[in-house]
Design an enzyme around this catalytic site. Structure first.
Site, mmCIF file in Angstrom:
data_model
loop_
_atom_site.group_PDB
_atom_site.id
_atom_site.type_symbol
_atom_site.label_atom_id
_atom_site.label_comp_id
_atom_site.label_asym_id
_atom_site.label_seq_id
_atom_site.Cartn_x
_atom_site.Cartn_y
_atom_site.Cartn_z
ATOM 1 N N HIS A 193 15.548 -4.273 -3.621
ATOM 2 C CA HIS A 193 14.488 -3.915 -2.684
ATOM 3 C C HIS A 193 13.103 -3.949 -3.295
ATOM 4 O O HIS A 193 12.132 -4.238 -2.605
ATOM 5 C CB HIS A 193 14.810 -2.591 -1.989
ATOM 6 C CG HIS A 193 15.849 -2.790 -0.943
ATOM 7 N ND1 HIS A 193 17.179 -2.529 -1.170
ATOM 8 C CD2 HIS A 193 15.771 -3.352 0.286
ATOM 9 C CE1 HIS A 193 17.864 -2.876 -0.105
ATOM 10 N NE2 HIS A 193 17.045 -3.378 0.787
ATOM 11 N N GLU A 433 26.909 -7.314 7.855
ATOM 12 C CA GLU A 433 26.612 -7.376 6.423
ATOM 13 C C GLU A 433 27.719 -6.752 5.576
ATOM 14 O O GLU A 433 27.590 -6.632 4.365
ATOM 15 C CB GLU A 433 25.254 -6.729 6.122
ATOM 16 C CG GLU A 433 25.083 -5.328 6.669
ATOM 17 C CD GLU A 433 23.677 -4.756 6.452
ATOM 18 O OE1 GLU A 433 22.914 -5.313 5.658
ATOM 19 O OE2 GLU A 433 23.374 -3.726 7.078
ATOM 20 N N ASP A 457 23.292 -8.099 1.718
ATOM 21 C CA ASP A 457 24.438 -7.227 1.480
ATOM 22 C C ASP A 457 25.751 -7.961 1.649
ATOM 23 O O ASP A 457 26.689 -7.736 0.892
ATOM 24 C CB ASP A 457 24.390 -6.017 2.429
ATOM 25 C CG ASP A 457 23.423 -4.971 1.924
ATOM 26 O OD1 ASP A 457 23.500 -4.660 0.718
ATOM 27 O OD2 ASP A 457 22.591 -4.494 2.695
ATOM 28 N N CYS A 504 18.776 -12.421 9.045
ATOM 29 C CA CYS A 504 17.549 -11.768 8.574
ATOM 30 C C CYS A 504 17.618 -11.466 7.082
ATOM 31 O O CYS A 504 16.669 -10.944 6.509
ATOM 32 C CB CYS A 504 17.260 -10.501 9.373
ATOM 33 S SG CYS A 504 18.504 -9.230 9.140
HETATM 34 C C1 PEP Z 1 20.468 -7.658 4.281
HETATM 35 O O1 PEP Z 1 21.322 -6.935 3.764
HETATM 36 O O2 PEP Z 1 20.526 -8.903 4.257
HETATM 37 C C2 PEP Z 1 19.288 -7.069 4.947
HETATM 38 C C3 PEP Z 1 18.438 -7.809 5.616
HETATM 39 O O3 PEP Z 1 19.088 -5.725 4.804
HETATM 40 P P1 PEP Z 1 18.485 -5.014 3.501
HETATM 41 O O4 PEP Z 1 17.981 -6.102 2.582
HETATM 42 O O5 PEP Z 1 17.399 -4.119 3.979
HETATM 43 O O6 PEP Z 1 19.659 -4.299 2.950
HETATM 44 MG MG MG Z 2 21.359 -4.850 4.216
#
Ligand code: PEP
Ligand code: MG
Length: 577
Positions: A193, A433, A457, A504
């Site tokens: 993140h 995910e 994920d 996404c």
């Molecule tokens: C993902 O897991 O691809 C996602 C978009 O969510 P995050 O990156 O916030 O876990």
């Molecule tokens: Mg995610």
């Protein structure tokens, strides 16, 4: 002195090039300055002390609340006891008075006062009191660390390049306030993140450099190349010139890409692919409203929690969500409910053994229904323009989506009874995910209005490769045949049930992968603003029929190596952007 130019290689985590001075950020040693300070410095010390106490109280409140949920009220009382110390007006007053009278640093006086308290407890002939000594030490370290953190950040010269062993999402946001020009870390992967946030902030980043924080010191001139994942220490003049030219080239290239930004998002043979943006920060909202005029395919709400150090109030959320819904209108915005946990939950001292397999996302919301309901109410109240969608993260079973929908139904009923307007037909979707959701995709598709694939994920859980661990970053494979087949399965299940599917995760922002996702039939790609123009260009260059047939061929292959080889050739020949 002419020092030798050294080039380090890491993982490119956020594109861009910067040339600037390094700032080494370490959190390890807590050193206390015992010197007497000048009159003029007293105000600053008091301010830092108050801020550190405030921040520590917020942190502890958060830990206390989470820990009560997880291990129960009784075992969580240590945090309550720690909070009591920080809320003790008499104690805080005595520290403040001493800073003013003795003209010592806040760190010194606080350490001294709290140590006195500790000594009294240690001297007591009572086991319970003795145990409280370690609480006092915890509080002491927390406050001093927070004092140091504020101080460190305010000491960073603007336009520095930050070098650190590790950066949390909160550190990354905090440093951005000093207009930093780059982030370089020893650890981390491309979908951690902190890396996603640096892309969101449009600051170049290179992660997974292993020991770079031991090799570069503050003040040294360095170059960071976030396109290639390179860091250069003591660059020679001609290297600097080369990078200045490279930067200019990229700017020209990006300018050119930008020209397509408002053109239709469709393939050369007319297949429409919705292109939307992943949004978390104000800068990104500007991108959507000023340049791209597109929808938001993923609005992450965790940043409200990360920045505040606590769950935001319903009122704060209504303001935030209404703002994003208003500025995005008439395009839509998909608001994802809290996905706290994993590497987003602070502080690190409270980490679970396996946070990514732990108390995260929808699991927290289903356990803390009041917080969840507050967020759902805020989203619904912001939906009056009928351009808001709700999305639930980390769904791993049918029960979870049903439970979440049931709570949403209750909130809708309460709002209707109170005659508060909202979009009664608000679309409700879920992230796919978790591998179990892939296997249940057919059933889950019947429960929602849309799917959004979270590849960040999904890949880590399918391949058992921690998305933030640089030691195994080469095993984190977007083109693993199992990953492509899973995505194909999700898309088929969605279309069979006549719902749309978007991607996404960061895979949608990878040019090579975006082409394959189009070929596999996704309806929407939601990408980082910094790559948006390029992905638009790719959509407008491919022939859907051709890429569809090609993606089918890829699905039949057995290894990532074969897939990548074939894909690279195809991309070079047919797309070449
Ligand atoms: C993902 O897991 O691809 C996602 C978009 O969510 P995050 O990156 O916030 O876990
Ligand atoms: Mg995610």
């Amino acid at each position: 002195m002419n020092r030798k130019e050294i080039t380090y290689h890491g993982i490119p985590a956020s594109p861009g090039i910067s040339i600037g001075h390094a700032y080494l950020y370490t959190r390890n040693q807590i050193k206390i300055n015992a010197e007497v300070i000048s009159d003029g410095e007293v105000e600053k010390e008091l301010d830092e002390f108050k801020k550190a106490i405030e921040f520590s109280v917020k942190e502890l409140n958060k830990i206390y609340a989470l820990s009560k949920e997880r291990i129960g009220e009784k075992k969580s009382q240590i945090f309550d006891a720690q909070l009591e110390i920080l809320n003790d007006k008499y104690f805080l007053e005595s520290v403040i008075k001493r800073i003013i009278n003795e003209k010592r640093t806040a760190g010194y006086v606080f350490d001294d006062e709290i140590s006195k308290l500790g000594k009294i407890l240690l001297a007591a002939d009572d086991e319970y009191m003795k145990e409280r000594f370690s609480d006092i030490n915890d509080v002491k370290n927390r406050v001093i660390r927070n004092m140091k953190r504020e101080k460190l950040v305010s000491k960073v010269e603007e336009n520095s390049i930050i070098i650190a062993h590790e950066l949390t999402p909160a550190d990354t946001i905090l440093f951005s306030k000093r207009k930093v020009q780059g982030y370089i870390t020893d650890v981390g992967g491309i979908t951690s993140h902190a890396a996603i946030i640096s892309r969101a902030l449009r600051v170049p980043a290179v992660v997974g450099m292993k020991v770079v924080s031991q090799s570069i010191t503050s003040g040294e001139l360095i170059i960071i190349d976030g396109y290639e994942g390179i860091v250069i220490q003591h660059p020679k003049n001609d290297t600097i010139e080369k990078y200045v030219a490279k930067l200019e080239d990229y700017k020209r290239y990006e300018q050119k890409l930008f020209e397509v930004i408002e053109l239709p998002s469709e393939t050369v043979d007319g297949k429409k692919i919705e292109l939307t943006a992943n949004i978390e920060f104000d800068e990104e909202i500007d991108f959507v409203t000023t340049y791209a005029h597109c929808g938001v395919g993923l609005y992450r709400t965790e940043h409200l929690f990360i920045e505040k150090g606590d769950f935001p109030s319903e009122k704060e959320q209504i303001e935030e969500y209404s703002h994003i819904a208003n500025v995005t209108h008439p395009n839509s915005v998909t608001i994802r409910t809290y996905d706290i946990g994993g590497d987003k939950l602070l502080p690190s001292s409270q980490k679970e053994q396996n946070p990514f397999l732990g108390w995260r996302g929808i699991r927290i919301c289903l356990d803390r229904i009041e917080i969840f309901k507050e967020q759902l109410r805020a989203i619904l109240i912001s939906s009056t323009k009928k351009n808001v969608k709700i999305m639930f993260p980390m769904i791993s079973s049918l029960e979870e989506i049903k439970d979440a929908r049931k709570i949403l139904k209750d909130v809708k009923k309460e709002l209707s009874e109170a005659k508060i307007p909202f979009d009664k037909h608000i679309p409700v979707g879920m992230m796919v995910e978790v591998p179990s959701a892939v296997l249940l995709a057919e059933e889950l598709a019947k429960e929602v209005d849309f799917f959004s694939i979270g590849t960040n994920d999904l890949i880590q859980y399918m391949l058992a490769v921690d998305r933030g661990n640089e030691l195994i970053s080469s095993l984190y494979r977007e083109f693993h045949p199992a990953v492509l087949r899973a995505i194909n399965k999700i898309i088929s299940a969605a279309h069979k049930n006549e719902i749309k599917v978007s991607v996404c995760g960061e895979m949608a922002s990878n040019p090579l992968a975006s082409a394959v996702l189009i070929g596999l039939g996704v309806d929407e790609l939601s990408v980082s603003p910094n790559i948006f123009p390029k992905i638009k260009q790719i959509i407008r260059t491919v022939n859907f029929k051709e890429i569809k047939a090609f993606s089918k061929e890829l699905l039949a292959l057995h290894t990532e190596q074969e897939i990548k080889m074939k894909l690279n050739l195809f991309y070079k020949e047919k797309i070449g952007i």
